[in-house]
Motif scaffolding. Structure first.
Motif, short mmCIF file in Angstrom:
data_model
loop_
_atom_site.label_atom_id
_atom_site.label_comp_id
_atom_site.label_asym_id
_atom_site.label_seq_id
_atom_site.Cartn_x
_atom_site.Cartn_y
_atom_site.Cartn_z
N LEU A 148 27.72 19.24 -17.17
CA LEU A 148 26.48 19.73 -17.24
C LEU A 148 26.23 20.88 -18.30
CD1 LEU A 148 24.79 19.65 -13.66
CD2 LEU A 148 23.95 18.60 -15.73
N ALA A 165 24.07 10.26 -21.46
CA ALA A 165 23.12 10.58 -20.30
C ALA A 165 23.25 9.79 -18.91
CB ALA A 165 21.66 10.01 -20.80
N THR A 168 26.26 11.59 -17.40
CA THR A 168 25.66 12.79 -16.87
C THR A 168 25.09 12.49 -15.45
OG1 THR A 168 25.92 13.61 -18.95
CG2 THR A 168 24.75 15.15 -17.30
N GLY A 169 24.13 11.42 -15.46
CA GLY A 169 23.43 11.05 -14.40
C GLY A 169 24.16 10.79 -13.26
N LYS A 172 25.83 13.97 -11.97
CA LYS A 172 25.06 14.86 -11.15
C LYS A 172 25.02 14.37 -9.70
CE LYS A 172 20.42 14.95 -10.13
NZ LYS A 172 19.24 15.53 -10.00
N VAL A 173 24.89 13.07 -9.59
CA VAL A 173 24.95 12.32 -8.06
C VAL A 173 26.14 12.58 -7.37
CG1 VAL A 173 24.91 10.17 -7.05
CG2 VAL A 173 23.24 10.70 -8.87
N ASN A 176 26.33 16.21 -6.37
CA ASN A 176 25.43 16.64 -5.47
C ASN A 176 26.15 16.13 -4.05
OD1 ASN A 176 23.65 17.48 -6.99
ND2 ASN A 176 22.08 15.66 -6.72
N TYR A 177 26.49 14.87 -4.15
CA TYR A 177 27.19 14.18 -2.90
C TYR A 177 28.41 14.76 -2.32
CZ TYR A 177 23.76 10.79 -1.96
OH TYR A 177 22.51 10.12 -1.85
N PRO B 68 20.75 19.69 -20.37
CA PRO B 68 22.01 19.23 -20.67
C PRO B 68 22.26 17.65 -21.26
CG PRO B 68 21.37 19.21 -18.39
CD PRO B 68 19.98 19.64 -18.96
N VAL B 69 21.40 17.13 -21.36
CA VAL B 69 21.40 15.62 -22.09
C VAL B 69 20.47 15.72 -22.99
CG1 VAL B 69 22.11 14.37 -19.82
CG2 VAL B 69 19.67 14.53 -20.74
N ASP B 85 14.58 7.95 -20.07
CA ASP B 85 15.52 7.15 -19.92
C ASP B 85 16.96 8.17 -19.96
OD1 ASP B 85 14.19 4.95 -20.12
OD2 ASP B 85 14.21 4.58 -22.10
N LEU B 86 16.76 9.10 -20.64
CA LEU B 86 17.87 10.13 -20.70
C LEU B 86 17.72 11.09 -19.49
CD1 LEU B 86 18.26 10.51 -24.63
CD2 LEU B 86 19.43 8.97 -23.14
N CYS B 87 16.85 11.75 -19.32
CA CYS B 87 16.70 12.58 -18.29
C CYS B 87 17.13 12.34 -17.06
CB CYS B 87 15.12 12.96 -17.88
SG CYS B 87 14.75 14.14 -16.66
N ILE B 88 18.01 13.27 -16.44
CA ILE B 88 18.59 13.18 -15.15
C ILE B 88 18.16 14.16 -14.10
CG2 ILE B 88 20.87 12.67 -16.14
CD1 ILE B 88 21.92 15.65 -15.47
N TYR B 92 16.72 21.88 -15.15
CA TYR B 92 16.83 23.18 -15.80
C TYR B 92 15.63 23.45 -16.93
CZ TYR B 92 21.56 23.46 -14.55
OH TYR B 92 22.88 23.23 -13.92
N ASN B 109 18.05 11.04 -4.20
CA ASN B 109 18.84 11.71 -3.11
C ASN B 109 18.21 13.13 -2.74
OD1 ASN B 109 19.72 12.18 -5.52
ND2 ASN B 109 21.91 12.31 -5.10
N PHE B 110 18.47 13.51 -1.50
CA PHE B 110 18.13 14.40 -0.78
C PHE B 110 16.35 15.18 -1.09
CE2 PHE B 110 22.55 15.35 -2.35
CZ PHE B 110 23.03 15.14 -1.22
#
Ligand code: HEM
Ligand code: SF4
Ligand code: SF4
Lengths: 335, 198
Positions: A148, A165, A168-169, A172-173, A176-177, B68-69, B85-88, B92, B109-110
């Protein structure tokens, strides 16, 4: 008489008119002047304390939308894109350089007396489970976290936008877990090992002798954990708590404060600590594997060579021998 | 090509929220997200002013720098757009944005963040202009139709100006000269590093 009075009246009226006329501009100046009264952006920006925001009232339920301008965002950007990479590079590249130098000069620390062929149980199954639960999740958290922070400079150019992407997605998951088992690991580790990690006088002597790390054949006495290992324990305990708390506030935004500034603060804490934590763990991993002959077994099979144990944990071995002598069942794991 | 900007003349804004409503309607903005909002400063005090704020489409945008992406891009008109499509959904850009523009639907999640959503200057997104795919993700693309953002068009007092930065600055300056006061081009210093000299 009448005319005289009329004359005076007329004169008085004329005087009054003159007075009123003279007073007129003064009255005009008291009329509301919107320029003097209205709030101006420039004034607000000038009066702004560092870390505060220009905010007002908003009619939608989302209270945080009432913040109109937070110039601090620019500072956070500066930190995240400028200072953080420097901190990260210095701590991580720095430690790798130091370890390489250490390896080049000292080489692998050998068991001076050689392998005895006899082993002694150092860590039982549960100890090793807790260690690897924490270490395993730490490694994944560190890699997904570093991705990140720096992935777009290091990895994106290789994979391209879309693949990076996606990666990185998922990262991130996963981050988090896996944070939850990591927190469990930290808590268990603290409970099972804290009693052997209270600093005492023995640690001072160990530190004075440089832990025997730098001179061949020097082995200051130590109990179950020497001062170096105690240091690692406390770094993990404190670092683990702070990285968990700060991470929690990132997972659940605005639980650690009401304004954006609080979120910025927690990301900074999390990110800077991560860099330092990772470098500390690199050093720990080095000495527990390549850096020292026989050390990995402690967390591998749990059985260490007796000569290794005598050299690095002389007092603990004596304790264990006494315990073994007292109980016919044999050596008790270091618990 | 023009360098487009937003300018809210706070001395005209009457906090009617027409811009907010128009934006929501034109772009089918999801529930819980406001791409534009009206903030009232010194509410109830003498000299209170209301400012309509959305993404300012910053010069050297901080959101783009911290992502970050790298999902942001700036169009030839200097509109700052991003790819969903790219955003996670890391959040930030929200931390870095001086104007609180990025918003997140509560999914995933969460119960935390989904893909970031923000004002597009009614310029859609990376998908082909005026397609259904573009509309669903980003809303209208009025710029491609040769129109300006709906918020400014709908403004009841013409407080909110959109268009070529140089032209709207000129309009604002003229107003200030004529009426003799002005509380400033809100956000310009922070977004574009230059104000409107009055
Ligand atoms: C223990 C609980 C932890 C929690 C709850 C947590 C949570 C988070 C969250 C929510 C983020 C923001 C991005 C995202 O949404 O994924 C983040 C970023 C990050 N985390 Fe963690 N994390 C934890 C542990 C760790 C550990 C152990 C490390 C590494 C040693 C780490 C390293 C990082 C790094 C480097 C970033 C990126 C920071 C930046 O670039 O600003 N985290 N973490
Ligand atoms: S206003 Fe915020 S979201 Fe818009 S360009 Fe500037 S930093 Fe990015
Ligand atoms: S939320 Fe999306 S757009 Fe914003 S910085 Fe994160 S990945 Fe980029």
């Amino acid at each position: 008489m009448n005319t005289a009075i009329q004359f005076i009246r007329a004169g008085a009226f004329a005087l009054l008119l003159i007075f009123v006329a003279a007073a007129q501009p003064a009255v005009a100046q008291q009329a509301p002047n919107p320029t003097a009264q209205s709030v101006k952006e420039e004034q607000l920006l000038k009066a702004l304390q560092p870390g505060s925001v220009i905010s007002g009232r908003i009619t939608i339920p989302d209270g945080s939308a009432a913040t109109l301008i937070q110039p601090e965002g620019q500072d956070w950007r500066q930190f995240h894109q400028g200072t953080l990479p420097i901190i990260g590079a210095i701590s991580i590249i720095g430690i790798i350089t130091l370890l390489a130098l250490f390896y080049a000069t000292r080489g692998r620390i050998k068991i001076d007396a050689g392998f005895s062929g006899r082993t002694i149980t150092r860590f039982g199954g549960f100890d090793r489970f807790v260690h690897w639960l924490t270490a395993g999740t730490f490694i994944v958290l560190a890699l997904s976290g570093l991705n990140l922070s720096f992935g777009k400079f290091l990895i994106l150019p290789i994979f391209g936008d879309a693949a990076f992407a996606t990666l990185t997605g998922y990262g991130k998951v996963v981050h988090n877990y896996l944070s939850f088992p990591f927190m469990v690991g930290i808590a268990l580790m603290f409970v099972i090992w804290v009693k052997d990690n209270i600093p005492n006088k023995l640690d001072l002597d160990w530190i004075k002798a440089g832990g025997g790390l730098f001179v061949k054949g020097v082995h200051p006495p130590a109990k179950r954990f020497n001062a170096g290992q105690k240091g690692v324990f406390w770094i993990v305990a404190f670092g683990g708590v702070v990285i968990s708390v700060s991470g929690w506030f990132l997972l659940f935004p605005f639980t650690g404060g009401q304004i954006v500034g609080d979120q910025q603060f927690w990301v900074n804490v999390h990110a800077v600590l991560a860099m330092i934590f990772i470098s500390a763990m690199l050093a720990h991993a080095y000495i527990g594997s390549v850096g020292m002959e026989g050390a990995f077994d402690a967390m591998g099979s749990g059985e260490v060579d007796e000569n290794w144990a005598k050299e690095h944990h002389s007092l603990w071995v004596e304790e264990q021998k006494k315990l073994a002598g007292a109980s016919p069942k044999g050596a008790v794991p270091a618990e | 090509m023009a360098r487009v900007k937003f300018l809210c003349d706070a001395d005209r804004c009457i906090e009617c929220n027409a811009c907010v409503t128009a934006c929501k309607n034109e772009n089918d903005v999801p529930w819980g997200i406001n791409r534009r909002r009206v903030v009232t400063i010194n509410d109830g005090l003498p000299g209170e002013r209301s400012v309509s704020m959305a993404c300012m489409h910053c010069t050297d945008a901080p959101c783009a720098a911290v992502c970050p992406v790298n999902c942001f891009y700036t169009t030839v008109d200097a509109v700052v757009l991003h790819s969903k499509d790219l955003c996670i959904g890391c959040g930030y850009c929200f931390y870095a944005c001086p104007f609180g523009a990025p918003q997140y639907p509560r999914v995933g999640n969460f119960g935390s963040r989904g893909k970031m959503d923000k004002c597009t200057y009614c310029a859609g997104g990376p998908e082909a202009d005026l397609t259904q795919a573009e509309y669903v993700k980003y809303g209208a693309n009025r710029l491609a139709e040769g129109k300006l953002p709906i918020c400014a068009e709908m403004c009841s007092t013409k407080a909110l100006l959109a268009g070529d930065g140089a032209i709207i600055a000129e309009i604002y300056k003229e107003r200030v000269t004529r009426r003799g006061y002005g509380s400033g081009a809100w956000g310009w210093k922070t977004a574009y590093k230059d104000g409107v000299a009055l």
